[in-house]
Scaffold this active site. Structure first.
Site, PDB file in Angstrom:
ATOM      1  N   GLU A  20      28.092  42.017  37.841  1.00 23.34           N
ATOM      2  CA  GLU A  20      29.341  41.997  38.575  1.00 23.34           C
ATOM      3  C   GLU A  20      29.932  43.366  38.840  1.00 23.34           C
ATOM      4  O   GLU A  20      30.637  43.571  39.826  1.00 23.34           O
ATOM      5  CB  GLU A  20      30.334  41.088  37.839  1.00 23.34           C
ATOM      6  N   ILE A  43      19.475  32.905  38.677  1.00 23.55           N
ATOM      7  CA  ILE A  43      20.046  32.695  40.013  1.00 23.55           C
ATOM      8  C   ILE A  43      19.725  33.868  40.934  1.00 23.55           C
ATOM      9  O   ILE A  43      20.365  34.062  41.953  1.00 23.55           O
ATOM     10  CB  ILE A  43      21.572  32.484  39.919  1.00 23.55           C
ATOM     11  N   LYS A  87      25.070  46.007  28.349  1.00 18.60           N
ATOM     12  CA  LYS A  87      26.272  45.403  28.923  1.00 18.60           C
ATOM     13  C   LYS A  87      25.862  44.695  30.213  1.00 18.60           C
ATOM     14  O   LYS A  87      24.909  45.109  30.867  1.00 18.60           O
ATOM     15  CB  LYS A  87      27.308  46.485  29.245  1.00 18.60           C
TER      16      LYS A  87
END
Lengths: 322, 676, 162
Positions: free
Chosen positions: B639, B449, B635
């Protein structure tokens, strides 16, 4: 979008001849096509005036004539405008985006409609869009709407930057129409809402703006400043076009026009009168600003515009003072 | 290495959902409810059906067949009840987009309106404690005695922050093209963050087995969560296509996106903190009030980061939800952490100011040894190192803590800091690796995306196989590929990458083909507190004349395991921080109390940052070894970049002006408002 | 209505509904999907194309009103297989993520490089400024990027502008 007929006008008089009720003139389309897609504008017929030979910027004596179809970007880039009316170039450059300015015309910029959220949403009431349906903005979202000259029927603001500068420069708007030709001095083109908010301007049906004529630049220093929370590509929270002429410490000339405070560009005449003949000091500027804004009738969520406009007037004049 | 799909994206050849050439495609355009609560009494489609090119009108007058247990937001035209203004209640289908839109405009709807309630308030009588908050955390936690901790504190703060409705606003509007074949198999080109879960939801909504549905999403124009679950446009395309017997395209308008593609819930958050004379927390309480719709319970996990961040002998977190006549909130970049850390990290700054302790130092002093709520050891935690490195790079040691004293002309200048965190999880995924023409083909139903999934999976496979990246070809964005989880929760790369590594390892063993399913592997992951951390530093300039706030400098320092691709990672971090800048200063959707629904439903009124707002934004990271995570040791990074930005900017605004604005966004109106 | 346009150098004659935007004409009728629809109201810039060499929002242009114009879309920027310098720089600087705003950014940047004169941040409107990062940021503000690639977009454009 409602189906419509499309025709391209060959000349201003041809455009006016083609005008019937339900007709709208199409310039750059940057606001009209937008409003048609929203269902706010529902013309039966478009007469395209964007390619009329009204695209020149030319001196007329000590005045400057700007064709109505001149694109905003060409206006701001014009050497004569930049040299003689830098405040006007600044105002135009403060508006919209590079691509919108390439499309939008001078006349279209002046005739753009309010960006009030209710006006733009056909599923909600709006006295400007549907007279008599009500103004939900007064109780609802009016955070960027009018604090000056509004009525119980409408608290819309006019979004143009160009119009604010033209109001300060006392430009003349040249109009042709079914009733003949006439000249409207700025800021007289736009009107306050009163009980007829559906009318943004004093134009009559079929009127076509053909040019804007600038008188010789007023003496003094000038500035245009626009306040917005996004650094670019946003409508003003408040804007100011100001000219200040100080001779021997005394204000000999002053013009202040404010944007996004009212249904029309707002000439701050009380402030101007308070200043002319007096000292060019911070205290005088503050007193003048407060004299002007004493007329403000803010709503709960746009009260910030009053101190914002006050600060902007004072700060701009301080910057312009020698 | 550059993005694998870079060339097709810069030449305009990348195909997004609405752009697949489909022979004979018709268009559907929705009709939306004009009331916020009540019933649809009648839908009169007669005028619309007479219009040119119109193929049909769908509405509750002839409810299309759907599974009885379809999700409330997806059960189109099944009920006459209206749950919110803007809900899809009918749709017109026509040969062209213009005709469909004009016909939708001509559908007449009669309503039986009822009184609506759309306002979130902390004293709403309908507030309740949800069973769990997203994705599956307890709503409340309590350790120790908060009241006693506050009573014994040398310094306390008791502050309430509010955040508005925020909309994801990816640049690509949600779109779907649905085609049914002669055997009743459905193909949907959809803008989705996960082809496999989207297929399952669409199939489940239509009452079909998943094997009869295929979802293709090769390029997706951003999502930030709002394409992470199936949205009604995709169901509408399928239903409309079934009804008219032609492929049907649905492209939502920007305005419709505000109504039916989810949003971040507004929040009201009360923080009570107490600290001893050295700045060590004696108590921390975080209570979040938020909303959901009457259709679906969506409980944002706003207070959960407080369970992870700081050592406090007394720690209480709680969530209260009220069901309003509004659309269902949904996922938006760092759900929970983003609004929650705004409030927590702002409150920490207030505590630092009140206690006279440097805000970096205050955080360092409250570094926990194990995760405060769970007691679990951290798989790795380098928050302190991020704070120290950021402070060094930013020049924090030269900072005068006194607020409101630096001025350049009309501009007040200040700096602020805030911490970032985001969970580092993974989910089961499948992948297949095969040899094709001497090169390697990797297949996984992942979604790119804009994160760079294609590129990073190419790298992961190439590293595992020990070959040059140009010998690896990754196929993704198609539910016919091996099942994969959604691009969300910063879990994409960790989840898909694990499966890709295992598939490649197997291929290397047998030389032909590797098939991986990490379900068992993920199930045996050790129980650890797994989180990425970071520190964000902001410099702001606030006009004393106009209240305008500008951000000349943002720095993020992150510790997020192994960074797999430096270029992609930097872009992701900076992108998150840029969105955080928008949250801090300009983003806000208004709820229309009078009529219901939202106001400012376009990009001229809902301001996202423009190029001019974003000056010097930099992101760096620390080397972090963490073997407990997954085969790559990474990780998620999609976000964490937005977590903490708004607090850092808000704290900097306080440092610049001496004003503490506790209600986002921080606008000129609030800066200029008289001090309370 | 029949209209004729030059699109990326090729004459195209199309019968269009007067309601159709130039953007929809390109995307739905000519198969040129590079120009993107992000807002359909001139508020995002994803639809930016060059009309007679100048950048414009194709969503706000009625196709009928464009009769006789020369249109360049992102598909027309490259010279065969050779990318336009802006396209190459966007790849090198990672100036995009999802890619949806990218065609508009590229066309906008291509048009912008041909627009001397002042901008809203130019100190002196009489002087054509150098394309500093601040100038580029202001001039590119009509192209929103929600992925937040602005930092890289500006560095890519600055490299080409040098």
């Amino acid at each position: 979008m409602k189906p419509f007929e499309y025709a391209r006008a060959g000349s201003p008089s041809d455009a006016v001849r083609r005008f019937r009720p339900g007709t709208m003139y199409l310039g750059g389309g940057t606001n009209l096509v937008d409003l048609m897609r929203l269902g706010v504008a529902r013309p039966e017929r478009l007469v395209d005036v964007s390619r009329l030979p009204l695209d020149a910027i030319e001196p007329v004596g000590d005045r400057l004539r700007i064709g109505a179809a001149v694109r905003n970007s060409d206006l701001a880039a014009d050497p004569l405008i930049r040299r003689r009316y830098p405040m006007l170039a600044r105002a135009v450059l403060a508006g919209a985006s590079g691509q919108v300015r390439n499309m939008a015309t001078v006349a279209g910029n002046l005739l753009q409609r309010t960006r009030c959220a209710y006006f733009q949403d056909v599923s909600r009431p709006c006295n400007k869009r549907r007279p008599g349906s009500g103004c939900p903005a007064i109780e609802g979202d009016h955070s960027n709407l009018a604090v000056l000259g509004a009525s119980d029927a409408c608290v819309a603001t006019h979004p143009s930057d160009l119009a604010v500068a033209l109001a300060a420069l006392e430009a003349e708007v040249h109009v042709t129409g079914p009733g003949g030709d006439r000249i409207i001095p700025m800021p007289g083109l736009h009107r306050l809402p009163g009980d007829a908010p559906e009318r943004d301007t004093v134009l009559e049906p079929g009127d076509l703006i053909t040019a804007v004529e600038l008188p010789a630049p007023p003496p003094g220093a000038s500035a245009y400043r626009k306040v917005r929370e996004r650094a670019s590509f946003a409508f003003a929270l408040v804007s100011i076009a100001a000219v200040l002429d100080v001779r021997d410490g005394v204000v000999s000339g002053c013009r202040i026009a404010l944007g996004s405070l009212a249904h029309a560009p707002w000439r701050a005449e009380r402030a101007e009168q308070a200043l002319i003949g007096g000292p060019a000091t911070g205290e005088a500027f503050l007193e003048a600003a407060e004299a002007e804004l004493a007329q403000a009738r803010p709503l709960p969520r746009n009260a910030f515009k009053v101190p914002l406009a006050r600060n902007l007037i004072v700060n701009t004049l301080e910057e312009l003072a020698p | 290495m550059n993005r694998v799909e870079g060339r097709v994206k810069v030449t305009g050849l990348a195909t997004y959902a609405a752009e697949y050439p489909v022979e004979g495609v018709a268009h559907a355009y929705p009709v939306q409810s004009l009331i916020a609560k009540g019933r649809v009494a009648r839908v009169d489609a007669s005028q619309a059906l007479d219009m040119p090119g119109v193929l049909g009108v769908l509405s509750v007058e002839d409810p299309p067949q759907l599974a009885p247990d379809a999700d409330g937001e997806l059960a189109l035209f099944q009920s006459r009840d209206v749950a919110y203004r803007g809900q899809l209640i009918a749709a017109a289908v026509a040969d062209t987009y213009e005709n469909a839109r004009a016909a939708a405009d001509a559908v007449r709807v009669e309503y039986e309106p009822a009184d609506h309630d759309v306002g979130l308030r902390a004293d709403h009588p309908g507030l309740y404690r949800p069973e769990v908050v997203n994705p599956n955390y307890p709503a409340d936690t309590e350790h120790g005695d908060v009241e006693a901790g506050l009573a014994e504190a040398a310094t306390t703060v008791d502050v309430t922050y509010t955040t508005p409705v925020l909309h994801n606003n990816p640049m690509e509007p949600h779109a779907a093209v649905a085609l049914w074949d002669a055997e009743g198999r459905l193909l949907v080109y959809n803008s989705t963050q996960g082809a496999s879960p989207d297929r399952d939801t669409i199939a489940g909504t239509l009452g079909l087995p998943p094997s009869r549905v295929r979802v293709v999403a090769r390029h997706v124009g951003g999502g930030f969560g709002c394409k992470g679950s199936t949205r009604p446009h995709a169901v509408l395309a399928a239903l409309a296509s079934r009804a008219v017997g032609r492929p049907v395209k649905v492209v939502l308008t920007r305005q419709q996106m505000f109504d039916v593609t989810g949003y971040r819930t507004p929040t009201i958050q009360r923080l009570r903190l107490g600290a001893d004379a050295e700045g060590r927390l004696t108590a921390l309480e975080h209570v979040a009030y938020e909303q959901s719709s009457t259709l679906v319970e969506f409980a944002e996990q706003t207070a959960t980061p407080a369970r992870t961040m700081y050592a406090a002998p007394a720690l209480r977190t709680a969530h209260r939800l009220v069901r309003l006549d509004v659309a269902t909130p949904s996922w938006m970049r760092a759900p929970g952490e983003c609004p929650g850390m705004y409030a927590l990290e702002s409150a920490l700054d207030e505590l630092a100011c009140a206690a006279g302790i440097d805000p970096v130092e205050l955080r360092v002093r409250n570094e926990p040894e194990t995760e405060p709520e769970s007691g679990l050891p951290f798989s790795s935690r380098n928050l302190v190192a991020c704070l120290r490195e950021g402070a060094r790079r930013f020049g924090w040691d030269r900072r005068d803590p006194e607020p409101g004293v630096r001025r350049e002309g009309e501009w007040l200048v200040g700096t602020g800091v805030a911490a970032s965190t985001y969970p580092a999880r993974r989910r089961p995924s499948q992948a297949v690796a095969t040899v094709r023409n001497g090169d390697f083909l990797i297949q996984v139903a992942a979604a790119d995306i804009g994160t760079g999934a294609r590129t990073v999976l190419t790298r992961i496979a190439a590293e595992t196989l020990g070959v040059a990246p140009d010998r690896v070809h990754v196929e993704l964005g198609d539910s016919d590929l091996p099942d994969a989880p959604v691009a969300g929760g910063s879990m994409g790369t960790a989840s898909w990458g694990s499966a890709v590594v295992r598939a490649c390892e197997e291929l290397m063993k047998n030389g032909k083909e590797g098939r991986a399913d990490t379900t068992d592997e993920v199930a045996t992951d050790a129980e650890l507190a797994r989180h990425a951390f970071g520190a964000q530093f902001a410099e702001v300039r606030v006009s004393a004349v106009t209240g305008e706030v500008r951000v000349p400098r943002l720095l993020g320092v992150f510790a997020a395991g192994r960074i797999l691709d430096a270029g992609l990672a930097r872009s992701q971090f900076i992108g998150g921080m840029t969105m955080g800048l928008g949250m801090a200063l300009m983003e806000e959707t208004l709820t229309d109390e009078e009529f219901g629904g939202f106001l400012r439903r376009d990009l001229a009124q809902y301001h996202v940052p423009a190029c001019a707002d974003v000056a010097d934004v930099e992101a760096v990271w620390l080397e972090e070894e963490d073997d407990a995570l997954n085969p790559m040791g990474n990780k998620g990074i999609g976000e964490i970049g937005i977590v903490g930005t708004a607090a850092a900017i808000g704290n900097a605004v306080h440092h610049a002006t001496g004003r503490r604005i506790r209600d986002l966004p921080i606008t000129p109106a609030k800066i200029l408002a008289p001090s309370p | 209505m029949d209209i004729t346009l030059q699109v990326n150098g090729l004459p195209r004659t199309v019968d269009v509904d007067p309601r159709m935007s130039l953007l929809d004409l390109l995307r739905e009728r000519l198969g040129l999907i590079g120009s993107k629809k992000g807002c359909d109201h001139g508020q995002c810039g994803a639809c930016t194309v060059l009309v007679d060499g100048r950048r414009a929002n194709s969503c706000l242009a009625l196709a009928v009103a464009m009769d006789g114009s020369e249109i360049t879309t992102v598909e027309g920027l490259a010279n065969g297989d050779e990318l336009h310098p802006l396209q190459a720089a966007f790849i090198e600087h990672d100036a995009f993520q999802c890619g949806y705003c990218t065609p508009g950014q590229l066309c906008s940047a291509a048009g912008m490089l041909g627009e001397p004169g002042p901008s809203a941040v130019t100190p002196d409107v009489l002087v054509d400024p150098d394309l500093t990062p601040e100038e580029i940021r202001e001039r590119m503000s009509g192209n929103l990027c929600r992925c937040g690639a602005y930092v890289n977009i500006v560095s890519a454009i600055a490299e080409v502008a040098r």
